[in-house]
Motif scaffolding. Structure first.
Motif, PDB file in Angstrom:
ATOM      1  N   UNK A   1       5.484  14.473   5.342  1.00 35.80           N
ATOM      2  CA  UNK A   1       5.601  13.541   4.212  1.00 35.80           C
ATOM      3  C   UNK A   1       4.462  13.700   3.203  1.00 35.80           C
ATOM      4  N   UNK A   2       3.813  14.876   3.212  1.00 31.02           N
ATOM      5  CA  UNK A   2       2.635  15.014   2.351  1.00 31.02           C
ATOM      6  C   UNK A   2       2.976  14.839   0.875  1.00 31.02           C
ATOM      7  N   UNK A   3       4.201  15.202   0.506  1.00 33.15           N
ATOM      8  CA  UNK A   3       4.536  15.074  -0.922  1.00 33.15           C
ATOM      9  C   UNK A   3       4.933  13.646  -1.307  1.00 33.15           C
TER      10      UNK A   3
ATOM     11  N   UNK B   1      14.523   4.894   5.275  1.00 36.82           N
ATOM     12  CA  UNK B   1      14.144   4.295   6.555  1.00 36.82           C
ATOM     13  C   UNK B   1      13.558   5.319   7.518  1.00 36.82           C
ATOM     14  N   UNK B   2      14.178   6.520   7.571  1.00 34.09           N
ATOM     15  CA  UNK B   2      13.677   7.563   8.467  1.00 34.09           C
ATOM     16  C   UNK B   2      12.273   7.987   8.078  1.00 34.09           C
ATOM     17  N   UNK B   3      12.065   8.117   6.747  1.00 35.57           N
ATOM     18  CA  UNK B   3      10.733   8.491   6.268  1.00 35.57           C
ATOM     19  C   UNK B   3       9.716   7.408   6.618  1.00 35.57           C
TER      20      UNK B   3
ATOM     21  N   UNK C   1       0.836  -1.203   0.000  1.00 39.18           N
ATOM     22  CA  UNK C   1       0.000   0.000   0.000  1.00 39.18           C
ATOM     23  C   UNK C   1       0.868   1.249   0.000  1.00 39.18           C
ATOM     24  N   UNK C   2       0.350   2.315  -0.625  1.00 34.66           N
ATOM     25  CA  UNK C   2       1.070   3.593  -0.584  1.00 34.66           C
ATOM     26  C   UNK C   2       0.985   4.156   0.829  1.00 34.66           C
ATOM     27  N   UNK C   3       1.766   5.220   1.079  1.00 32.02           N
ATOM     28  CA  UNK C   3       1.742   5.816   2.421  1.00 32.02           C
ATOM     29  C   UNK C   3       0.332   6.277   2.757  1.00 32.02           C
TER      30      UNK C   3
ATOM     31  N   UNK D   1      -3.497  15.007   5.916  1.00 32.65           N
ATOM     32  CA  UNK D   1      -3.136  15.890   7.036  1.00 32.65           C
ATOM     33  C   UNK D   1      -2.158  15.209   7.991  1.00 32.65           C
ATOM     34  N   UNK D   2      -2.406  13.916   8.259  1.00 33.24           N
ATOM     35  CA  UNK D   2      -1.502  13.193   9.165  1.00 33.24           C
ATOM     36  C   UNK D   2      -0.110  13.127   8.553  1.00 33.24           C
ATOM     37  N   UNK D   3      -0.086  12.902   7.236  1.00 30.98           N
ATOM     38  CA  UNK D   3       1.227  12.818   6.577  1.00 30.98           C
ATOM     39  C   UNK D   3       1.910  14.190   6.606  1.00 30.98           C
TER      40      UNK D   3
END
Lengths: 255, 370
Positions: A133-135, A146-148, A99-101, A126-128
């Protein structure tokens, strides 16, 4: 602070796998709005304790009470209800690889709420955004660092706005800057949403930056060797091992 | 290069003088001579003189440690090491190195091994029973609440189980029909009975081989894929993540796969039956049996009961393979080989279950005269 308004109570917990006991008769409580850190040397049972606190494994003895409800004994809908109130970020992120983020964050919302698709989509984005990480919302976990992945896992854990977040080694394997950003994020969330954090880590800079209280596990006694403010423990603990741990000294140096 | 010289002093003491670079390249040449010098005279005290040792690596230090802790009647001492060699040497506690502190476990006797194996089998059975229970609950829930099924996952899995399997199912079934027809036509031709190959092929493919071959292919492709996919999710803690979200892994991961297998396998079986018969028909062309004659004979030999008797099996086979594949995936333990083991176990258990189920069907059909 802990006893005034405990949100999580760990009561006489004995944990282990099969016949191997890892921690015996451990009791402590976590106050509402606290950043509580579980630390200890390698193999002391930090992650095992966390896995039992979130109900992944049944304890050999004792119980875990979350917001007044016994997670250890709960089943069916009651258990689901308690679990809805906690978010967990696993050491590896444990994002769903297919699944995507955005889909990862949407999943708990789709399962637990009756929000229309457009609203779920917006909440997920909004959570992202909250974790920066919205983009990357359309990326698969394998396509980001890994950090992301860890930050995305925090976004997913927060999808239902649980009052408690459990984080298993959030800064392990991260560079100091990303690690500091993660600390800042935790403090921001605590301030803005009044969340309670239970964090397993042994990153000392991170502990000093965010922890209100720590408990330290000791594999020699299979129990807790210290509880309290990390700075106070570092300077004033009677236990040589505790002082040594906080001062980051090797065993020979303390002896 | 390293060398050793052995000399005996008048006071009865034996001196072994080591010299040169003691490293992994040079130690093998002096290891045996030095030890012989110790063993030749077990009652003599020995002094190992390391004054001329220029440098040591791990192997060199191991030689010195081994000499110093050598079990014999009289003591051995290592003396006059250079400061850098001495620093390396003093890192080690001779008493702790005397024997392996964590030796490999002794092999169990036959009886404990049997006990352990019995325990493993009974635990496996107990897990199977509780999995069947959880699966029944999840499927009942899915039937009562169809909207709760993750249909997007179901369609994605259908593609893998069904559409992607078409070429291999086509190839195997075609060859199966072709070979079966050829093998039976040759002897039957001697009796002028090659036309009855259509009867043989029709009955065996529709009642038995079509569903069974499709199911075996499914076990190898999709059963293993389910186990590996869910196994990887288990290893990556994705299954833990589902559990702590309060989402039942059986409902979330297993139900869509079972539904997909139940939808696709009967369709694949239909397709396999058709292609196998086409393969047989093509072979019979070479035996001067025209297509029309072949299919007319087929039509007279098999009826809808034969077809349904075979087709009904494909639903059961699909369920068994998908369920056992998912179960093995969820049972995956930690470690690099765990996912591979799960996939292997999924295929093996799947095929065993297929054969058992097919046997039960054969008996039932015999009793019911179908």
């Amino acid at each position: 602070m802990a006893d005034a308004d405990p949100l999580i109570v760990v009561d006489d917990l004995t944990v282990g796998y099969d016949e191997r006991v890892i921690l015996e008769h451990v009791s402590f409580s976590v106050a509402r709005g606290e950043v509580f850190v579980i630390l200890g040397g390698s193999g002391s049972g930090k992650s095992t304790l966390l896995k039992h606190m979130i109900g992944l494994y049944p304890p050999l003895e004792g119980r875990v009470v979350i917001d007044g409800r016994d997670l250890t004994a709960a089943e069916g809908d009651e258990r689901r209800d308690i679990l809805k109130g906690i978010g967990v970020m696993y050491q590896s992120g444990a994002l769903f690889g297919s699944m995507t983020l955005a889909e990862n964050v949407r999943l708990p919302l789709e399962e637990y709420t009756a929000l229309p698709a457009a609203a779920i989509d917006l909440v997920a984005r909004m959570k992202l955004e909250l974790v920066g990480l919205e983009q990357f919302s359309g990326h698969l976990p394998a396509e980001i660092s890994g950090g992301m992945q860890k930050r995305a896992a925090i976004a997913r854990a927060m999808a239902l706005d649980p009052p408690i977040l459990f984080l298993d080694e959030p800064s392990a394997g991260l560079d100091p800057i990303t690690s500091a950003e993660l600390d800042a994020l935790i403090l921001r969330l605590r301030r803005a949403l009044g969340m309670t954090f239970v964090i397993v880590t042994h990153e000392l800079p991170s502990i000093y930056a965010i922890a209100d209280r720590v408990i330290m596990l000791d594999k020699r006694t299979r129990g807790i060797s210290a509880v309290g403010d990390p700075r106070v423990l570092r300077d004033e603990s009677d236990d040589a091992y505790v002082r040594q741990f906080f001062r980051r000294e090797a065993e020979a140096a303390a002896a | 290069m390293a060398s050793c010289a052995v000399s005996d002093l008048p006071d009865g003491r034996r001196v072994i003088a080591l010299a040169g670079r003691l490293d992994a390249a040079s130690v093998p040449s002096i290891w045996d001579p030095v030890h012989r010098a110790l063993d030749d005279a077990p009652a003599r005290p020995v002094t190992v003189d390391a004054a001329e040792v220029e440098s040591c690596d791990g192997a060199g230090i191991a030689l010195l440690v081994d000499l110093a802790s050598h079990a014999r009647a009289a003591p051995v001492e290592v003396v006059r090491m250079r400061p850098d060699v001495d620093t390396l040497y003093r890192q080690f506690d001779l008493a702790r190195l005397e024997h392996d502190l964590d030796p490999p476990p002794k092999p169990l006797g036959v009886v404990p091994e049997i006990g352990r194996a019995t325990y493993r089998v009974s635990r496996d059975l107990a897990e199977m029973v509780s999995f069947v229970g959880a699966l029944a609950a999840a499927l009942a829930y899915a039937i009562a609440h169809p909207a709760s099924v993750r249909w997007r996952d179901v369609w994605r899995i259908c593609e893998g189980v069904g559409a992607d399997a078409l070429p291999i199912v086509a190839l195997i079934s075609f060859l199966l029909g072709l070979i079966l027809a050829f093998q039976s036509a040759v002897p039957m031709k001697r009796f002028g009975a090659e036309i009855f190959v259509a009867d043989l092929l029709g009955l065996s493919v529709l009642r038995e081989l079509g569903p069974l071959m499709t199911a075996i292919l499914l076990a190898g492709r999709s059963g293993a894929a389910f186990a590996a996919e869910i196994g990887t999710m288990t290893v990556n803690q994705e299954v833990d993540a589902l559990t702590t979200m309060g989402l039942d892994p059986v409902r979330f991961l297993v139900t869509p796969r079972i539904i997909a297998a139940l939808l696709m396998t009967p369709l694949l079986t239909l397709f396999a039956n058709l292609v196998a018969l086409a393969g047989g028909a093509l072979t019979m062309e070479t035996f001067q049996i025209p297509l029309v004659t072949f299919f007319k004979e087929l039509d007279s030999a098999v009826d809808i009961t034969d077809f349904m008797a075979g087709w009904a099996k494909s639903f059961v086979f699909a369920f068994l393979i998908a369920a056992v594949g998912c179960m093995r995936g969820l049972q995956t333990s930690a470690g690099a080989s765990a996912v591979g083991d799960s996939a292997t176990r999924a295929v093996v258990s799947g095929i065993i279950l297929l054969v058992i189920a097919d046997g039960i069907f054969a008996y039932l059909y015999f009793v019911l005269d179908i």
